[in-house]
Design an enzyme around this catalytic site. Sequence first.
Site, PDB file in Angstrom:
ATOM      1  N   VAL A  60       0.878  -1.378  -0.268  1.00 45.03           N
ATOM      2  CA  VAL A  60      -0.289   0.017  -0.023  1.00 45.03           C
ATOM      3  C   VAL A  60       0.666   1.203  -0.011  1.00 45.03           C
ATOM      4  O   VAL A  60       0.679   2.344  -1.263  1.00 45.03           O
ATOM      5  CB  VAL A  60      -0.827   0.364   1.338  1.00 45.03           C
ATOM      6  CG1 VAL A  60      -1.850   1.213   1.150  1.00 45.03           C
ATOM      7  CG2 VAL A  60      -1.745  -0.692   0.843  1.00 45.03           C
ATOM      8  N   ARG A  99     -11.093   2.285  13.163  1.00 44.22           N
ATOM      9  CA  ARG A  99     -11.655   2.542  12.294  1.00 44.22           C
ATOM     10  C   ARG A  99     -13.331   2.718  13.374  1.00 44.22           C
ATOM     11  O   ARG A  99     -14.502   2.527  13.693  1.00 44.22           O
ATOM     12  CB  ARG A  99     -12.213   1.194  11.836  1.00 44.22           C
ATOM     13  CG  ARG A  99     -11.575   1.536  10.148  1.00 44.22           C
ATOM     14  CD  ARG A  99     -11.313   0.528   9.457  1.00 44.22           C
ATOM     15  NE  ARG A  99     -10.539   0.671   8.749  1.00 44.22           N
ATOM     16  CZ  ARG A  99      -9.894  -0.792   7.851  1.00 44.22           C
ATOM     17  NH1 ARG A  99     -10.302  -1.578   8.122  1.00 44.22           N
ATOM     18  NH2 ARG A  99      -8.846  -0.317   6.930  1.00 44.22           N
ATOM     19  N   CYS A 104     -11.408  -2.411   2.618  1.00 41.63           N
ATOM     20  CA  CYS A 104     -10.940  -2.093   0.915  1.00 41.63           C
ATOM     21  C   CYS A 104     -11.853  -2.685   0.461  1.00 41.63           C
ATOM     22  O   CYS A 104     -12.416  -2.714  -1.010  1.00 41.63           O
ATOM     23  CB  CYS A 104      -9.750  -2.408   0.946  1.00 41.63           C
ATOM     24  SG  CYS A 104      -9.844  -4.666   1.192  1.00 41.63           S
ATOM     25  N   GLN A 140     -12.430 -11.586  -3.913  1.00 46.61           N
ATOM     26  CA  GLN A 140     -11.956 -10.212  -3.370  1.00 46.61           C
ATOM     27  C   GLN A 140      -9.870 -10.973  -3.959  1.00 46.61           C
ATOM     28  O   GLN A 140      -9.751 -11.587  -3.590  1.00 46.61           O
ATOM     29  CB  GLN A 140     -11.521 -10.112  -1.555  1.00 46.61           C
ATOM     30  CG  GLN A 140     -12.551  -9.671  -0.951  1.00 46.61           C
ATOM     31  CD  GLN A 140     -12.475  -9.075   0.633  1.00 46.61           C
ATOM     32  OE1 GLN A 140     -13.684  -9.085   1.262  1.00 46.61           O
ATOM     33  NE2 GLN A 140     -11.642  -8.334   1.168  1.00 46.61           N
ATOM     34  N   SER A 154      -4.413  -9.607  -3.921  1.00 49.48           N
ATOM     35  CA  SER A 154      -3.344  -8.306  -3.725  1.00 49.48           C
ATOM     36  C   SER A 154      -4.221  -7.512  -2.020  1.00 49.48           C
ATOM     37  O   SER A 154      -3.686  -6.753  -1.710  1.00 49.48           O
ATOM     38  CB  SER A 154      -3.235  -7.047  -4.344  1.00 49.48           C
ATOM     39  OG  SER A 154      -4.938  -6.669  -5.004  1.00 49.48           O
ATOM     40  N   LYS A 169     -15.483  -6.795   9.752  1.00 54.50           N
ATOM     41  CA  LYS A 169     -15.012  -5.212   9.243  1.00 54.50           C
ATOM     42  C   LYS A 169     -16.373  -4.741   8.504  1.00 54.50           C
ATOM     43  O   LYS A 169     -16.932  -3.706   8.432  1.00 54.50           O
ATOM     44  CB  LYS A 169     -13.758  -4.577   9.378  1.00 54.50           C
ATOM     45  CG  LYS A 169     -13.395  -5.299  10.505  1.00 54.50           C
ATOM     46  CD  LYS A 169     -11.581  -5.071  10.030  1.00 54.50           C
ATOM     47  CE  LYS A 169     -10.395  -5.985   8.912  1.00 54.50           C
ATOM     48  NZ  LYS A 169      -9.447  -5.920   8.544  1.00 54.50           N
ATOM     49  N   ARG A 221     -11.893 -15.368  -0.620  1.00 56.44           N
ATOM     50  CA  ARG A 221      -9.958 -14.778  -1.700  1.00 56.44           C
ATOM     51  C   ARG A 221     -10.372 -15.309  -2.591  1.00 56.44           C
ATOM     52  O   ARG A 221     -10.434 -16.394  -2.674  1.00 56.44           O
ATOM     53  CB  ARG A 221      -8.837 -15.285  -0.737  1.00 56.44           C
ATOM     54  CG  ARG A 221      -8.125 -14.663  -1.920  1.00 56.44           C
ATOM     55  CD  ARG A 221      -7.742 -13.030  -1.407  1.00 56.44           C
ATOM     56  NE  ARG A 221      -7.301 -12.476   0.050  1.00 56.44           N
ATOM     57  CZ  ARG A 221      -7.718 -11.547   0.104  1.00 56.44           C
ATOM     58  NH1 ARG A 221      -8.247 -10.022  -0.733  1.00 56.44           N
ATOM     59  NH2 ARG A 221      -7.564 -11.294   1.235  1.00 56.44           N
ATOM     60  N   HIS A 277     -11.974  -6.369  -6.149  1.00 51.68           N
ATOM     61  CA  HIS A 277     -12.896  -6.748  -5.212  1.00 51.68           C
ATOM     62  C   HIS A 277     -14.476  -6.578  -6.056  1.00 51.68           C
ATOM     63  O   HIS A 277     -14.500  -5.754  -5.940  1.00 51.68           O
ATOM     64  CB  HIS A 277     -12.815  -6.136  -3.775  1.00 51.68           C
ATOM     65  CG  HIS A 277     -11.732  -6.588  -2.937  1.00 51.68           C
ATOM     66  ND1 HIS A 277     -10.885  -7.548  -3.441  1.00 51.68           N
ATOM     67  CD2 HIS A 277     -11.294  -5.888  -2.266  1.00 51.68           C
ATOM     68  CE1 HIS A 277      -9.870  -7.337  -2.514  1.00 51.68           C
ATOM     69  NE2 HIS A 277      -9.802  -6.523  -1.986  1.00 51.68           N
TER      70      HIS A 277
END
Length: 361
Positions: A15, A117, A157, A185, A188, A214, A245, A252
Amino acid sequence: MEKIGCGVLGATGMVGQSYIRLLENHPWFEVRYVAASSRSAGKTYEEAVHNRWLMDTNIPKKIRGLVVGEAGDVELAKGECSFVFSAVSMGKEEIRKLEDTYAGNNIPVVSNNSAHRNTADVPVLIPEINGDHTDIIPLQQAKRGWERGFIVVKPNCSVQSYLIPVRALVEAGYNVKNMIITTLQGLSGGGYPGPSALDMVDNIIPFIKGEEEKSEKEPLKILGRVEGSIIKDLDGLKVSVHCTRVPVIDGHTACVSLLFDSKKPALDEIVRIWKGYCSIPQKLSLPSAPQEPIIYRPEPDRPQPRKDRNAGNGMAIVTGRLRECNVFDYRFVGLSHNTVRGAAGGGILNAELLKVKGYIE
């Protein structure tokens, strides 16, 4: 216009490298400080990422010779940058302390991390949805005795891929009651090197640690409202998410089913709303904002990660497969670029909004 100096914490990770790439020719911001772990500290940036540069462009010339600081030493950042992007890879408690330290030293933090968050007065920001949540920053500062520092974070993300289209419908007067979502997803999203090839070839993994929790909680805060000195979660919305995944590098995808509260729009009305959606980033002409935040694809087999993830320079949300649902009202597929919109690009857009609002100088 003189550019505003910024720093990148965790600059050697995936990132962090994406921040370096996306900020190379930014009209407002310029990377003047990079920091990482003690293993990289003291090296030039080029040395620190030798054989580990993962982007598809070269390291920007201006960044190659920057000496990497240790992320935990805030004194090194003072005088070098006006604010920092935080993309460090540490334990949550360590990240909270680190970001608090920067903010307490008058260095605003625009974070990609999940550590803050759930902090009640820290905005989880998607500018198209809750740009007004930045109004809580003065209260956040007053509570902690911070003068110019503050913390703003971006969400998980995958959330962008479906929450912006849903928000567009809510703004048009159609309240969503329940959502069931399955995310597919890209690799990466797990960072580098990510899952092994033996795990992913001819396979999917129907579990991403912490991701479902989340993904079910963050939308409630994002869609909530500032109430006093906290951000209160939205009442009445139930979200159920499966996170998987899949062997896709970037992108995504979310398969979404929606149940509306009382009235529901017609299918062609949803398409009209999405195609005409224009929010704060577009109205302010923020540099990273896509002209069309939501792009609707009418083809029966779109969106697809390989074909659609770079729409709007990787910042647009691409929707498709809108149709009636046998259990809820409607279902659709949404796609976003997880390392651009869902990571560094989303953080940069947050910083642009903060700059326009006068919080970053």
